[in-house]
Design an enzyme around this catalytic site. Structure first.
Site, mmCIF file in Angstrom:
data_model
loop_
_atom_site.group_PDB
_atom_site.id
_atom_site.type_symbol
_atom_site.label_atom_id
_atom_site.label_comp_id
_atom_site.label_asym_id
_atom_site.label_seq_id
_atom_site.Cartn_x
_atom_site.Cartn_y
_atom_site.Cartn_z
ATOM 1 N N GLN A 83 -14.498 3.221 1.175
ATOM 2 C CA GLN A 83 -13.767 2.637 0.047
ATOM 3 C C GLN A 83 -13.377 3.766 -0.892
ATOM 4 O OE1 GLN A 83 -15.955 -0.341 -2.163
ATOM 5 N NE2 GLN A 83 -14.202 -0.869 -3.451
ATOM 6 N N ASP B 260 0.850 -1.194 0.000
ATOM 7 C CA ASP B 260 0.000 0.000 0.000
ATOM 8 C C ASP B 260 0.886 1.244 0.000
ATOM 9 O OD1 ASP B 260 -3.219 0.535 0.955
ATOM 10 O OD2 ASP B 260 -1.806 2.207 1.079
ATOM 11 N N ILE B 261 0.509 2.227 -0.786
ATOM 12 C CA ILE B 261 1.300 3.459 -0.922
ATOM 13 C C ILE B 261 1.279 4.275 0.368
ATOM 14 C CG2 ILE B 261 -0.500 5.039 -1.754
ATOM 15 C CD1 ILE B 261 1.435 5.853 -3.993
ATOM 16 N N ASN C 254 -12.767 -3.107 2.315
ATOM 17 C CA ASN C 254 -13.708 -1.996 2.453
ATOM 18 C C ASN C 254 -14.709 -2.039 1.306
ATOM 19 O OD1 ASN C 254 -12.576 -0.783 4.802
ATOM 20 N ND2 ASN C 254 -10.900 -0.002 3.552
ATOM 21 N N HIS D 54 -6.934 -5.716 1.983
ATOM 22 C CA HIS D 54 -5.815 -5.178 2.751
ATOM 23 C C HIS D 54 -5.258 -6.288 3.639
ATOM 24 C CE1 HIS D 54 -6.679 -0.782 2.068
ATOM 25 N NE2 HIS D 54 -7.880 -1.271 1.814
ATOM 26 N N HIS E 259 -10.345 -4.982 -3.482
ATOM 27 C CA HIS E 259 -8.990 -5.339 -3.050
ATOM 28 C C HIS E 259 -9.023 -5.696 -1.587
ATOM 29 C CE1 HIS E 259 -9.647 -1.032 -2.569
ATOM 30 N NE2 HIS E 259 -8.905 -1.114 -1.485
#
Ligand code: 5GP
Ligand code: ZN
Length: 117
Positions: free
Chosen positions: A93, A30-31, A86, A101, A99
Site C-alpha cells: 500500500q 489511476d495516474i 491493498n 482499485h 481506496h
C-alpha cells in the site's frame, strides 16, 4: 489529513477528473493504470486500514461498494472488473488513505493484479 494526497484530491486542492462523486466517495482514474481501465474509488473519510474502521465507516463503505456495482457500466466496466484493496506493507500500500482499485476494460490475467505483472 494535511499531507494525504487523496484527501487533497477529495477536497479539490489537487485537480483530478472525477468520474463519479457523491457524499461518501469519489471515483478517479489511476495516474499509473495497470489495465485498460483503472479507477480508484476513494471514500471521502480518511483512514488507512479496515482495522481502523468504525461501524459507521463500515456501513458507509458498504454503500460505496453497492454504488460501484451500480455505476460500473458507466465507467466502461460493463463486462466485469477486478476489485482490489491493498492493506499495509505486504500488499505494498503506497497511499495511506483507504481506496478501492477497479480494473477492467479488458480480459485480466490471473496475475494482473500483482504490481510486477
Ligand atoms: P496503493 O498502492 O496504495 O494501493 O495504490 C495507490 C494508487 O494511487 C497507485 O495505483 C497510484 O498509481 C495511484 N496514485 C498515486 N498518486 C496519485 C495521484 O496523484 N493521482 C491519481 N489519480 N492516482 C494516484
Ligand atoms: Zn486522506
Amino acid at each position: 489529513m494535511d499531507d494525504c494526497i487523496f484527501c487533497k484530491i477529495v477536497a479539490g486542492d489537487i485537480p483530478a477528473k472525477k468520474y463519479y462523486e457523491d457524499e461518501l466517495m469519489i471515483v478517479i482514474a489511476d495516474i499509473s493504470p495497470k489495465a485498460e481501465k483503472h479507477y480508484l474509488a476513494i471514500p471521502k473519510k480518511h483512514y488507512k486500514l479496515f482495522s481502523e474502521m468504525t461501524e459507521a465507516d463500515a456501513a458507509d463503505l458498504g454503500k460505496c461498494i453497492r454504488k460501484i456495482g451500480e455505476i460500473a457500466p458507466s465507467l466502461g466496466l460493463e463486462n466485469g472488473f477486478r476489485f482490489i484493496v491493498n492493506q499495509g506493507d505486504d500488499a505494498e500500500q503506497t497511499v495511506f488513505h483507504l481506496h478501492m482499485h477497479l480494473l477492467g476494460g479488458q480480459k485480466l490475467s490471473t496475475h494482473s493484479y500483482k504490481r510486477d505483472a
